[in-house]
Design a protein around this motif. Structure first.
Motif, PDB file in Angstrom:
ATOM      1  N   GLY A   1      -0.551  -3.595  -0.624  1.00 43.65           N
ATOM      2  CA  GLY A   1       0.437  -3.037   0.290  1.00 43.65           C
ATOM      3  C   GLY A   1       1.594  -3.990   0.517  1.00 43.65           C
ATOM      4  N   SER A   2       1.292  -5.280   0.636  1.00 43.68           N
ATOM      5  CA  SER A   2       2.338  -6.280   0.838  1.00 43.68           C
ATOM      6  C   SER A   2       3.317  -6.300  -0.320  1.00 43.68           C
ATOM      7  CB  SER A   2       1.717  -7.674   1.005  1.00 43.68           C
ATOM      8  OG  SER A   2       0.858  -7.728   2.117  1.00 43.68           O
ATOM      9  N   LEU A   3       2.800  -6.292  -1.543  1.00 45.16           N
ATOM     10  CA  LEU A   3       3.676  -6.334  -2.715  1.00 45.16           C
ATOM     11  C   LEU A   3       4.538  -5.081  -2.803  1.00 45.16           C
ATOM     12  CD1 LEU A   3       1.484  -7.879  -5.573  1.00 45.16           C
ATOM     13  CD2 LEU A   3       2.660  -8.975  -3.687  1.00 45.16           C
ATOM     14  N   LEU A   4       3.946  -3.938  -2.527  1.00 46.84           N
ATOM     15  CA  LEU A   4       4.711  -2.699  -2.579  1.00 46.84           C
ATOM     16  C   LEU A   4       5.805  -2.692  -1.512  1.00 46.84           C
ATOM     17  CD1 LEU A   4       1.828  -0.176  -3.301  1.00 46.84           C
ATOM     18  CD2 LEU A   4       3.571  -0.981  -4.913  1.00 46.84           C
ATOM     19  N   ALA A   5       5.494  -3.196  -0.328  1.00 44.42           N
ATOM     20  CA  ALA A   5       6.509  -3.265   0.729  1.00 44.42           C
ATOM     21  C   ALA A   5       7.651  -4.192   0.318  1.00 44.42           C
ATOM     22  CB  ALA A   5       5.874  -3.735   2.035  1.00 44.42           C
ATOM     23  N   ILE A   6       7.322  -5.325  -0.286  1.00 43.66           N
ATOM     24  CA  ILE A   6       8.356  -6.256  -0.741  1.00 43.66           C
ATOM     25  C   ILE A   6       9.215  -5.613  -1.824  1.00 43.66           C
ATOM     26  CG2 ILE A   6       8.687  -8.424  -2.012  1.00 43.66           C
ATOM     27  CD1 ILE A   6       6.264  -9.497  -0.323  1.00 43.66           C
ATOM     28  N   LEU A   7       8.617  -4.813  -2.690  1.00 43.51           N
ATOM     29  CA  LEU A   7       9.385  -4.162  -3.754  1.00 43.51           C
ATOM     30  C   LEU A   7      10.317  -3.064  -3.231  1.00 43.51           C
ATOM     31  CD1 LEU A   7       6.808  -4.096  -6.686  1.00 43.51           C
ATOM     32  CD2 LEU A   7       9.025  -5.296  -6.632  1.00 43.51           C
ATOM     33  N   THR A   8      10.196  -2.680  -1.951  1.00 45.20           N
ATOM     34  CA  THR A   8      11.177  -1.743  -1.386  1.00 45.20           C
ATOM     35  C   THR A   8      12.564  -2.397  -1.344  1.00 45.20           C
ATOM     36  OG1 THR A   8      10.814  -2.381   0.937  1.00 45.20           O
ATOM     37  CG2 THR A   8       9.446  -0.579   0.045  1.00 45.20           C
ATOM     38  N   LEU A   9      12.618  -3.721  -1.455  1.00 49.78           N
ATOM     39  CA  LEU A   9      13.892  -4.441  -1.454  1.00 49.78           C
ATOM     40  C   LEU A   9      14.588  -4.392  -2.805  1.00 49.78           C
ATOM     41  CD1 LEU A   9      12.628  -7.536   0.538  1.00 49.78           C
ATOM     42  CD2 LEU A   9      14.133  -5.727   1.398  1.00 49.78           C
ATOM     43  N   GLY A  10      13.879  -3.934  -3.831  1.00 52.85           N
ATOM     44  CA  GLY A  10      14.457  -3.840  -5.167  1.00 52.85           C
ATOM     45  C   GLY A  10      13.582  -4.510  -6.204  1.00 52.85           C
ATOM     46  N   PRO A  11      13.942  -4.363  -7.481  1.00 52.91           N
ATOM     47  CA  PRO A  11      13.143  -4.932  -8.566  1.00 52.91           C
ATOM     48  C   PRO A  11      12.992  -6.444  -8.435  1.00 52.91           C
ATOM     49  CG  PRO A  11      14.776  -3.404  -9.423  1.00 52.91           C
ATOM     50  CD  PRO A  11      15.114  -3.619  -7.983  1.00 52.91           C
ATOM     51  N   ALA A  12      11.846  -6.948  -8.871  1.00 54.05           N
ATOM     52  CA  ALA A  12      11.577  -8.383  -8.796  1.00 54.05           C
ATOM     53  C   ALA A  12      10.531  -8.744  -9.847  1.00 54.05           C
ATOM     54  CB  ALA A  12      11.086  -8.765  -7.404  1.00 54.05           C
ATOM     55  N   TYR A  13      10.434 -10.027 -10.160  1.00 51.22           N
ATOM     56  CA  TYR A  13       9.413 -10.516 -11.085  1.00 51.22           C
ATOM     57  C   TYR A  13       8.310 -11.199 -10.282  1.00 51.22           C
ATOM     58  CZ  TYR A  13      11.994 -14.913 -10.563  1.00 51.22           C
ATOM     59  OH  TYR A  13      12.618 -16.021 -10.054  1.00 51.22           O
ATOM     60  N   GLY A  14       7.195 -11.494 -10.929  1.00 54.40           N
ATOM     61  CA  GLY A  14       5.989 -11.945 -10.235  1.00 54.40           C
ATOM     62  C   GLY A  14       6.153 -13.153  -9.341  1.00 54.40           C
ATOM     63  N   LEU A  15       6.757 -14.230  -9.838  1.00 51.42           N
ATOM     64  CA  LEU A  15       6.905 -15.434  -9.025  1.00 51.42           C
ATOM     65  C   LEU A  15       7.837 -15.169  -7.843  1.00 51.42           C
ATOM     66  CD1 LEU A  15       6.218 -18.412  -8.600  1.00 51.42           C
ATOM     67  CD2 LEU A  15       8.198 -18.974 -10.034  1.00 51.42           C
ATOM     68  N   GLN A  16       8.856 -14.380  -8.074  1.00 49.58           N
ATOM     69  CA  GLN A  16       9.771 -14.031  -6.984  1.00 49.58           C
ATOM     70  C   GLN A  16       9.030 -13.254  -5.895  1.00 49.58           C
ATOM     71  OE1 GLN A  16      12.781 -11.213  -8.082  1.00 49.58           O
ATOM     72  NE2 GLN A  16      14.209 -11.919  -6.517  1.00 49.58           N
ATOM     73  N   ILE A  17       8.171 -12.323  -6.306  1.00 48.36           N
ATOM     74  CA  ILE A  17       7.392 -11.540  -5.344  1.00 48.36           C
ATOM     75  C   ILE A  17       6.440 -12.449  -4.576  1.00 48.36           C
ATOM     76  CG2 ILE A  17       5.661  -9.711  -5.108  1.00 48.36           C
ATOM     77  CD1 ILE A  17       6.957  -8.429  -7.658  1.00 48.36           C
ATOM     78  N   ARG A  18       5.779 -13.372  -5.278  1.00 47.97           N
ATOM     79  CA  ARG A  18       4.871 -14.317  -4.610  1.00 47.97           C
ATOM     80  C   ARG A  18       5.622 -15.149  -3.570  1.00 47.97           C
ATOM     81  NH1 ARG A  18       2.777 -19.593  -5.726  1.00 47.97           N
ATOM     82  NH2 ARG A  18       5.002 -20.019  -5.798  1.00 47.97           N
TER      83      ARG A  18
END
Length: 197
Positions: free
Chosen positions: A11-28
């Motif tokens: 859920g956390s990752l999906l919520a962060i991706l509401t901000l737009g596309p990102a790569y794994g380290l950026q999401i972490r």
């Protein structure tokens, strides 16, 4: 990683991706800045979760960065899941302290999320109150049951006190809100099996 922990990170990752596309380290990095209690999570766990989200159809490829790192974005189902995750408690029948922090801190960090945070605060207040009240001692209790019941009541009391202490500030829309970091790859994992732009 436990199933419960996996659901919260998902859920956390999906919520962060509401901000737009990102790569794994950026999401972490976004996760650990927005939810510092998750600082121990490593980028391998993030990519593992992203692989599962791809398989589940909640995220999809958004191409590659200039450094050939895979970008991820929400699918239509991912957008729906993120909207639900930011407005209603996970595991409302048995609330969890870390899940509550994840949802409230990450949701409060998203721009324009004050109404969602207020909905989460109401939901978690109800969830913790109901959970504490449901700790009934059976007719023939185990000797440890009163201690378990007392622990459950104390945990719920602490969670409700935390909500009282930080709720208004989190719902203000000013406490922890932040935009996504600019897309500037520094390092990360190259695409793995079956991932194409």
């Amino acid at each position: 990683m436990s199933e419960r922990h996996h659901v919260s990170v998902k859920g956390s990752l999906l919520a962060i991706l509401t901000l737009g596309p990102a790569y794994g380290l950026q999401i972490r990095d976004e996760l650990t800045v927005r939810a510092p209690h998750r600082a121990g999570i490593n980028v391998g766990q993030i990519y593992g979760t992203l692989d599962r989200l791809l398989t589940a159809g909640l995220v999809r490829s958004a191409g590659l960065t200039e450094d050939s790192l895979p970008l991820y974005e929400l699918s239509a189902d991912g957008v729906e899941f993120a909207a639900s995750w930011t407005t209603a408690p996970e595991q409302a029948q048995a609330p969890d302290w870390n899940d509550m922090q994840d949802q409230l801190l990450i949701t409060a960090s998203l721009p324009g999320s004050a109404d969602d945070v207020r909905a989460l605060l109401v939901g978690y207040r109800e969830a913790w109150s109901s959970w504490a009240e449901s700790a009934e001692i059976p007719e023939a209790p185990h000797a440890a049951q009163p201690f378990v019941t007392a622990a459950r009541a104390a945990q719920a009391e602490a969670a409700l006190a935390w909500i009282d202490r930080v709720g208004a500030e989190l719902a203000s829309g000013r406490a922890v809100e932040r935009a996504a970091r600019p897309l500037r790859p520094r390092r990360g994992r190259k695409p793995t099996r079956g991932f194409s732009a």
